[in-house]
Design an enzyme around this catalytic site. Structure first.
Site, PDB file in Angstrom:
ATOM      1  N   LYS A 171      -4.667  -6.596   3.235  1.00  0.00           N
ATOM      2  CA  LYS A 171      -4.593  -5.455   2.308  1.00  0.00           C
ATOM      3  C   LYS A 171      -5.995  -5.065   1.836  1.00  0.00           C
ATOM      4  O   LYS A 171      -6.320  -3.882   1.712  1.00  0.00           O
ATOM      5  CB  LYS A 171      -3.709  -5.798   1.112  1.00  0.00           C
ATOM      6  N   GLU A 194     -10.070   2.294   4.215  1.00  0.00           N
ATOM      7  CA  GLU A 194      -9.753   3.532   3.473  1.00  0.00           C
ATOM      8  C   GLU A 194     -11.027   4.123   2.846  1.00  0.00           C
ATOM      9  O   GLU A 194     -11.260   5.336   2.911  1.00  0.00           O
ATOM     10  CB  GLU A 194      -8.710   3.182   2.399  1.00  0.00           C
ATOM     11  N   SER A 251       0.827  -1.207   0.000  1.00  0.00           N
ATOM     12  CA  SER A 251       0.000   0.000   0.000  1.00  0.00           C
ATOM     13  C   SER A 251       0.856   1.249   0.000  1.00  0.00           C
ATOM     14  O   SER A 251       1.947   1.273   0.548  1.00  0.00           O
ATOM     15  CB  SER A 251      -0.922   0.036   1.216  1.00  0.00           C
ATOM     16  N   HIS A 303      -7.621  -3.195   4.581  1.00  0.00           N
ATOM     17  CA  HIS A 303      -7.029  -1.851   4.585  1.00  0.00           C
ATOM     18  C   HIS A 303      -7.769  -0.959   3.599  1.00  0.00           C
ATOM     19  O   HIS A 303      -8.155   0.168   3.921  1.00  0.00           O
ATOM     20  CB  HIS A 303      -5.536  -1.924   4.213  1.00  0.00           C
ATOM     21  N   ASN A 304      -7.982  -1.455   2.407  1.00  0.00           N
ATOM     22  CA  ASN A 304      -8.657  -0.639   1.403  1.00  0.00           C
ATOM     23  C   ASN A 304     -10.115  -0.370   1.782  1.00  0.00           C
ATOM     24  O   ASN A 304     -10.634   0.719   1.526  1.00  0.00           O
ATOM     25  CB  ASN A 304      -8.583  -1.310   0.030  1.00  0.00           C
TER      26      ASN A 304
END
Ligand code: 2AM
Length: 478
Positions: A183, A190, A128, A186-187
């Site tokens: 990941k 976000e 990232s 995480h997105n």
């Protein structure tokens, strides 16, 4: 063989990652389907370190020290499978093949299993931080075997971002698809963060009546406190920007349909499969979707609603500080939900993910990097079994203190017709978790009525069914 690591797929992400390795003193073998790109990279950046450009896959593999470590940086999907097949045939047992693309964790699990059967370590790795991060220090989330991390970890840690306390933003997340899973979450987080910031902007604009410049200043102030983060920082930059062509605020000339590449959607789809409520992330994905539906919005434009009169200037400042509290509390909820999802997947797939370590490696390099993440790291350090971030003493106290403001902001938004799906969903989740009794009892009654789905009782063990179509007596069914 002289190269410590190889990178194949030299578009911007791959090139920047290769340069980052070279700048940290590693000899980097380079390969790309189209050799011209490899040559261009060496011509432009060859002075930055030791590169070994290889025209063929065979030369590339031969240039690598054993165990060979190859990072694949091609477009996620069929290209990844094609490249894996090509290299798997050239590698030996013990070699490590790394997929640094944005693969779905289920694909990574499938690929890892297939390669494990051949003795090759396959490491699906979340990276990232975008193009800049790849060059200057990304947050790196490698999955795969423990053994692969022994040879790969030090290389990745050397190029990763460093957290404010100096530790590398890279850790072994867990076996097979764990890295790509984390990941993905995480997105998703976000997306939720961005949506909450967008709602705060909308409220400051249409309720507080602030102009974009003023809102940029407000965000800059917030960025000196507990909301200190990369996303708040760039929000201020975007809001302060003036469009050169028209002289108007940039934010006013950008078409208001948000796009997405799909990792937010994956997060929500996966959460549904795991049975974990991630309403903050889901509302963020849906909000982008709503914004893009020009057809629906066009058809509804004339529907009635309250006039959007801003507050009197004297009240605006006080309202802005309430928005900061609502934003913070909502943010805590969406992170809590994201971590619930990681916990559930870790149990489901046997990944044994260190929840605090995930927060630790997001403190730098990635899009959601923020001071806040060190608090999450500390919360899991204090209690690795923490069932929800909302139960951490520190977060509980802050959210408890913010809840009056949070309610007031949501009530004001509803009263004035400003949509705040993120703030509202987060507050509803908070109140649902708090509630002593939920109306789910009624839902169970309805299900038993129309489908004999049975229910449990608060006062006795077992499952029960009421004879709704008969004398309404109750029978025990299990
Ligand atoms: P190219 O330069 O030859 O197009 C991003 O598209 C990167 O992935 C590029 O480096 C591209 O190589 C590479 N790529 C895309 N599809 C590929 C495939 N099927 N096999 C190998 N490389 C591929």
């Amino acid at each position: 063989a002289t190269a410590q690591i190889g990178v194949t797929g030299l578009a911007v992400m791959g090139s920047n990652l290769a340069r980052n390795f070279a700048r940290h003193g590693h000899t980097v073998a380079l390969h790309n389907r189209t050799y011209a790109k490899t040559e261009a990279l060496v011509a432009e950046h060859g002075h930055e370190g030791d590169f070994f450009p290889a025209e063929s896959a065979e030369d590339f593999v031969a240039a690598l020290q054993k165990p060979r470590r190859i990072v694949i940086m091609v477009k996620a999907g069929d290209a990844t499978d094609a490249v894996i097949d090509e290299f798997a045939a050239l590698l030996d047992e013990g070699d490590v093949l790394i997929d640094g693309g944005n693969a779905h964790f289920a694909d990574t699990r499938r690929r890892e299993k297939a390669l494990r059967d051949k003795g090759i370590h396959f490491v699906g790795t979340g990276i990232s931080g975008g193009e800049e991060g790849a060059l200057h220090g990304p947050s790196i989330m490698p999955g795969g075997s423990e053994e692969s991390y022994k040879s790969l970890g030090p290389l990745l840690e050397s190029i990763a971002a460093k957290a404010p306390d100096g530790t590398p933003c890279c850790t072994h997340i867990g076996p097979d698809g764990a890295g790509h899973f984390v990941k993905m979450v995480h997105n998703g987080i976000e997306y939720a963060d961005m949506q909450l910031i967008a709602e705060a902007y909308d409220l400051l604009r249409h309720v507080a009546g602030y102009e974009p410049q003023r809102i940029a200043e407000t965000f800059r102030t917030w960025n000196t406190g507990r909301l200190d983060s990369y996303l708040i920082e760039i929000t201020a930059e975007v809001l302060a920007h003036t469009d050169a062509a028209t002289g108007r605020p940039f934010v006013d000339v950008v078409a208001d349909g948000a796009e997405q590449k799909g990792t937010g959607r994956w997060t929500v789809q996966t959460a549904l499969d795991l049975g974990i409520p991630v309403s903050g992330i889901a509302e963020a994905v849906f909000a982008r979707s709503v914004s893009g539906h020009a057809d629906l919005r066009g058809a509804a434009r004339e529907l009635p609603g309250p006039a959007r009169e801003p507050l009197a200037p004297a009240e605006a400042g006080e309202f802005a500080s309430l928005v900061e509290e609502a934003l913070y509390a909502s943010k805590v909820v969406s992170y809590a939900q994201g971590w619930n999802m990681i916990t559930a997947a870790s149990a489901e797939y046997g990944w044994d993910i260190d929840l605090g370590a995930v927060a630790a490696i997001w403190r730098g390099g990635c899009i959601i990097r923020a001071a806040f993440l060190d608090r999450i790291r500390a919360a899991f350090a204090a209690d690795p079994q923490l069932p929800t971030l909302l139960a951490d003493k520190g977060f509980a106290a802050e959210v408890g203190k913010a809840q009056d403001a949070w309610r007031s902001v949501v009530a004001t938004a509803v009263g004035r017709g400003v949509p705040t799906p993120g703030f509202s969903a987060a507050l509803a989740y908070y109140d649902a978790l708090r509630a002593e009794r939920l109306p789910a009892a009624l839902t169970q009654g309805q299900r038993d009525f129309f489908g004999a789905h049975t229910y449990r009782r608060t006062d006795r063990e077992g499952s029960f069914h009421t004879l709704w179509g008969g004398d309404r007596s109750e029978e025990r069914t299990g």
